[in-house]
Every structure is written in structure tokens, then in C-alpha cells.
Enzyme design. Structure first.
Site, PDB file in Angstrom:
ATOM      1  N   GLU A  35      -2.801 -11.918  -6.133  1.00 47.40           N
ATOM      2  CA  GLU A  35      -1.861 -11.309  -7.068  1.00 47.40           C
ATOM      3  C   GLU A  35      -1.814 -12.115  -8.363  1.00 47.40           C
ATOM      4  O   GLU A  35      -1.814 -13.345  -8.352  1.00 47.40           O
ATOM      5  CB  GLU A  35      -0.469 -11.263  -6.424  1.00 47.40           C
ATOM      6  CG  GLU A  35       0.618 -10.694  -7.323  1.00 47.40           C
ATOM      7  CD  GLU A  35       2.012 -10.860  -6.732  1.00 47.40           C
ATOM      8  OE1 GLU A  35       2.880 -10.029  -7.039  1.00 47.40           O
ATOM      9  OE2 GLU A  35       2.228 -11.826  -5.961  1.00 47.40           O
ATOM     10  N   LYS A  42       2.811  -2.364  -6.960  1.00 55.73           N
ATOM     11  CA  LYS A  42       3.728  -3.111  -6.098  1.00 55.73           C
ATOM     12  C   LYS A  42       5.040  -2.334  -6.039  1.00 55.73           C
ATOM     13  O   LYS A  42       5.561  -1.896  -7.072  1.00 55.73           O
ATOM     14  CB  LYS A  42       3.950  -4.508  -6.668  1.00 55.73           C
ATOM     15  CG  LYS A  42       4.743  -5.457  -5.773  1.00 55.73           C
ATOM     16  CD  LYS A  42       4.774  -6.863  -6.384  1.00 55.73           C
ATOM     17  CE  LYS A  42       5.466  -7.877  -5.491  1.00 55.73           C
ATOM     18  NZ  LYS A  42       5.416  -9.243  -6.064  1.00 55.73           N
ATOM     19  N   CYS A  76       2.052  -8.962  -2.076  1.00 56.54           N
ATOM     20  CA  CYS A  76       2.958 -10.099  -1.889  1.00 56.54           C
ATOM     21  C   CYS A  76       4.278  -9.712  -1.220  1.00 56.54           C
ATOM     22  O   CYS A  76       4.353  -9.498  -0.020  1.00 56.54           O
ATOM     23  CB  CYS A  76       3.187 -10.788  -3.229  1.00 56.54           C
ATOM     24  SG  CYS A  76       3.876 -12.463  -3.104  1.00 56.54           S
TER      25      CYS A  76
END
Length: 521
Positions: free
Chosen positions: A257, A334, A368
Site C-alpha cells: 500500500e 480501499k 490494509c
């Protein structure tokens, strides 16, 4: 002339209405197909969804999926369980049993051979795919007329011996099916008193094949950010890892990321305020995408390109591009944004989550913090993901361990591989990206097919390197079917329901798994 073909999306509204017409008593039970269920069948297994038509008019339909019933091939099951709430998410192309979820024929066409044509088409499909058998749960259409005086097993025996005629079972016996048992509480059906026959047709042409493992080689880049002078410096570092992954014949290479934030260490961009810096970085999206697309084509592998800030629909989002060997790409934003991302960079969460089908495996991406939310991984697994990639960026050991432990939990819960890669190194000249802690790892379910500790491979912490390992996709399906534990099969959908409000799922918020489903015949 009646012909049989694969169903199409434009057929679905007509099939829903035909379904209701064929089973009027079941409309009140709310167990007829919905458009979203039928659409999902087409997405997962289009070959198994067939219709019969004459002069453009639909006269019947058939729905099938491929299942693995585990070590006991005649085990008790329910319709909700075997069809995953009517959505076929548990369709398993690696298994050997074609499950007949449904056949229905327009009342006006009954007695004209339409049902036989559909059953023959299903047998042809079974033989074409070299599957071992067809199995199904069959309605006891007239059992309610005899339920007070005989058990279902006795009723079945009477039908088999020709002393009682059952509209459904008598037909299925003529089509070559054999009754292997009686299923209790199979589905809500007043006519059958919720019983069903366990039916089987053996493929006489089946040829057992010892399948080689579906091997997938993945490379995780433990990427060290360091100060650079130009975009070319960044491109050289990225290409080194892609080239090395290709030298090791990797199918996928995954970057961390926000690894592109290294670009903000260039002299003219140093020490920009965090919000201004991330906006400058998003302006480099075209160069970043061109680089990754070129490398994917040049080296012939899939690149999971970590993440990069992009302007989408008027908001700044943290997006992972996935590049195919032909240079095409898919974007996965995300979903869950950390407090620091909101505070320092003004990043907003995306609203889409998708499974990407590749020749090697079906993959999903959780960036993440997304890995710390079980619902996201469960959704991907339900949609057929076999590998979930987790690119991450954590500044300290606490953050790293949250991602690590959650990623390993997601692998065990959903019986999938989870592949992680994180940033290491320091960028003291870039606000909000000064220090990092990372340790790339690949996690598996925790069972006999896999490593004892559920860790397929693991890098040394905070050392720049490429972690390379092979994954056997077939091991996932063996574990799901007959592992020490089988969480994908043993979910209590009678107690817990999972719903999605993602854009393409909103229309099925009232009929998600565990909700309305269709009655088989």
C-alpha cells in the site's frame, strides 16, 4: 420445435414469472427464485443454467451447480445449505457432482417432452464436463395425500414399485435417477411435508482423472522506500522487482500500500504539507498507471500494484490497480479509511468490492485496514475468491500486528490464501510517511493440507526482499470439503445472515443468503 440453450440475462424476469406460475403454492412460502439469485447463477456457472424455448417463448428452465459433498457423498443436507441460500456461492468447479437445483416447465407445455429435453441437457452437461454423477433433492409431490398413513420412506417405495404415481418422482425415475435416501427438513414445502428424495444419476462415461494441483506462484515485494531524484528512479526500483518476480516465473507480484508515496521524496516535492503532497501524488496517476501497465505486458504477469491516491467521483480515494499481462487493469478502492488517512490526507472510502477472475485463480483485494473487517473478506470468499491480496503500510509494530493477525484469521475463517506485502524504510522528508514496519507473509487455512502454523511463507522483518511461494488452489477445496474443520460448509445460516449493500447487491438486500430461495423439483 423446442430447443434448449444457455440462459441469458434478458431471460431472467421471464424466468422469475415462469417460476411463480409453475409453483403457485410456493409463492406464499417465499421460496421461488429472485432475479438476483438467477443472475448470480449465470455469473458463477453459466453452462449450468439452461432454458427451453419454442418460437422465442420460454417454456422451462433448469438450474445447476457443481458441489462437493465431502467424504460422505450421500450426507444429509438442506436445500439452503447445498445452494448457499439460493445464490450458488459454493459452486465448486473442482468437485465431481452436478447438483440439480431446479427444473420447471410451463403448465401448458407439460406432457410435450420439455422436461425430458431439460433433463437430457443436464445429463449431456455432466458428460461433457466429465463429472461423476448428477445428484438432487427431489420433491415428494403427492406425499401430503398419504402422509397420515405412511412414512416418507414407505411412500417412496410405493412410487418406485409403481403402486403410487407421483408427478415428480415417477418422472425422475423414468429419467434414470435412483433414490439413495430421504432427506428430512430439506425445504419448506407443504406438499412434500418438507421431505425430499436424495436422487443420483451415475455418468456411465465418467473417466477418473488424477488432477495436478492448481499451482499459483506469488511474489510479495517487501519494498523499502528511500529518497529518489526522479520518477525514473522510482520506475527502476519497481521494474527490478517485477523483473525478478518474472525470472522466478511468478504468476502474481504484489506491491505494498502507498509505495508510490516514495515519489514525494523528490527534491521539488519534499516537505510539502501532507494534504498538498497527496494531491500532487494523485496528479501522477497517469504516469503510475502507464508504468505498471507496461511492466505487466513486458514481463507477462499480474501486478497487484499496492495502492495509489486517485481522484474518483470528486473524492480522493486510496486505490489498488490490478494489471493483467495484456496491460488491462481493474481498480479496487480501499473501503475502510483509518483516522490518520482522513486527518492528514482527506481520503474517502470507496464503495465497491469485487472478485477478479484470472486463468490461475479468482482473487480479491483488501487494502490494509480492510483486512481488519471480517465482513469484507467473507463477502469476497462468498463471491468465489481463492486468494486475497492485502497490500499494507504500517508505521509501527502495533499496526503491523493488527494487519497480520487479522489476515491470518481471514484465511482460517474463509479457507482462502491471504497474501500480504508491506512497506519498510524511512521517508523523513515526507509528512505522515516517515517510518515503517513490515514483514511480508502468506497465510493459509490451518489444517493438514497446509503448513502446521498456517504460515505458507514469511519474510524477515524490515529487510528489503522478494518473498516467493507456491499456492495449491486444489488444497483449498479439499480442505473445504473434508478438512478437520469445514467452516465454509458449517456456517449456521439459520442463525446468522449476511447481507451486502454494495451497488450491485442492493437489489437483493431482502433476499440474501438465508432469505427467500427457490423450491427444487
Amino acid at each position: 420445435m423446442v430447443t434448449v440453450r444457455e440462459a441469458r440475462l434478458e431471460d431472467l424476469p421471464l424466468l422469475v414469472e415462469l417460476n411463480k406460475l409453475c409453483f403457485p403454492a410456493m409463492v406464499e412460502e417465499n421460496v421461488v427464485w429472485t432475479t438476483s439469485q438467477l443472475a448470480n447463477h449465470l455469473r458463477l456457472f453459466p453452462q449450468g443454467q439452461l432454458v427451453a424455448e419454442e418460437d422465442g417463448e420460454l417454456l422451462g428452465g433448469i438450474s445447476s451447480l457443481i458441489v462437493d459433498l465431502g467424504a460422505d457423498s450421500y450426507r444429509e443436507h438442506t436445500y439452503a445449505g447445498i445452494t448457499d441460500g439460493g445464490y450458488f456461492h459454493n459452486h465448486n468447479p473442482e468437485a465431481d457432482s452436478l447438483y440439480g437445483a431446479d427444473v420447471y416447465v410451463h403448465p401448458k407445455a407439460r406432457g410435450k417432452g420439455v422436461g425430458h429435453l431439460l433433463y437430457q441437457a443436464r445429463r449431456d452437461l455432466c458428460q461433457r464436463l466429465n463429472l461423476r454423477r448428477i445428484v438432487a433433492g427431489g420433491r415428494l409431490h403427492s406425499y401430503h395425500e398419504h402422509a397420515e398413513k405412511m412414512a416418507p420412506e414407505a411412500y417412496v417405495s410405493e412410487v418406485e414399485n409403481g403402486r403410487i404415481k407421483d408427478l415428480v418422482l415417477s418422472f425422475q425415475l423414468r429419467e434414470g435417477f435412483v433414490v439413495r435416501g430421504v432427506l428430512k427438513n430439506y425445504i419448506q414445502d407443504p406438499l412434500s411435508r418438507n421431505y425430499a428424495t436424495f436422487l443420483e444419476w451415475i455418468n456411465p462415461d465418467y473417466q477418473p482423472i488424477e488432477k495436478d494441483g492448481r499451482k499459483v506462484r506469488v511474489s510479495c515485494v517487501q519494498y523499502q522506500v528511500r529518497g529518489i531524484n526522479s520518477f525514473e528512479d522510482f520506475a527502476d526500483q519497481v521494474e527490478y522487482f517485477v523483473e525478478t518476480a518474472a525470472d522466478y516465473r511468478s504468476d502474481f507480484v504484489v506491491f505494498p500500500e502507498f509505495f508510490s508515496v516514495q515519489l514525494l521524496s523528490q527534491k521539488l516535492l519534499k516537505k510539502l504539507p501532507a494534504l498538498e503532497g497527496i494531491r500532487k501524488l494523485s496528479e501522477m496517476t497517469s504516469e503510475f498507471m502507464d508504468l505498471m501497465g507496461r511492466l505487466a505486458q513486458e514481463y507477462g504477469l499480474y501486478i497487484v500494484a499496492g495502492s495509489h491516491p486517485m481522484e474518483i467521483d470528486g473524492s480522493l480515494q486510496n486505490v489498488c490497480p490490478i494489471f493483467a499481462p495484456d496491460g488491462s487493469h481493474t481498480l479496487q478502492p480501499k473501503l475502510h479509511i483509518t483516522p490518520s488517512e482522513k486527518k492528514y490526507w482527506g481520503i474517502s472510502g470507496g464503495n465497491d468490492l469485487q472478485v477478479i477472475s484470472t486463468p490461475k485463480a479468482r482473487i480479491g483485494i483488501l487494502i490494509c485496514y480492510d483486512s481488519e473487517f471480517p465482513e469484507a473478506a467473507r463477502y469476497l470468499a462468498d463471491q468465489g475468491a481463492e486468494i486475497i491480496f492485502v497490500p499494507y503500510c504500517t508505521d509501527n509494530r502495533h499496526g503491523f500486528l493488527r494487519v497480520r493477525y487479522c489476515s491470518q484469521a481471514r484465511a482460517i475463517e474463509n479457507q482462502v490464501y491471504v497474501v500480504t506485502a508491506g512497506i519498510i524504510g524511512n521517508l523523513p522528508s515526507v509528512p505522515a510517511m516517515d517510518i515503517h514496519y513490515g514483514k511480508a507473509a502468506v497465510f493459509s487455512p490451518s489444517d493438514h493440507e497446509f503448513a502446521r502454523d498456517g504460515i505458507q511463507a514469511e519474510a524477515d522483518s524490515n529487510v528489503e526482499m522478494l518473498l516467493v511461494t507456491d499456492l495449491d488452489i486444489n488444497d483449498l477445496y479439499r480442505s473445504r470439503a473434508s478438512g478437520s474443520v469445514t467452516p465454509m460448509l458449517d456456517r449456521r445460516k439459520d442463525l446468522f445472515q449476511f447481507t451486502s449493500n454494495l451497488p450491485h447487491d442492493r437489489n437483493r438486500s431482502n433476499d440474501a443468503s438465508g432469505g427467500p430461495m427457490h423450491l427444487p423439483v
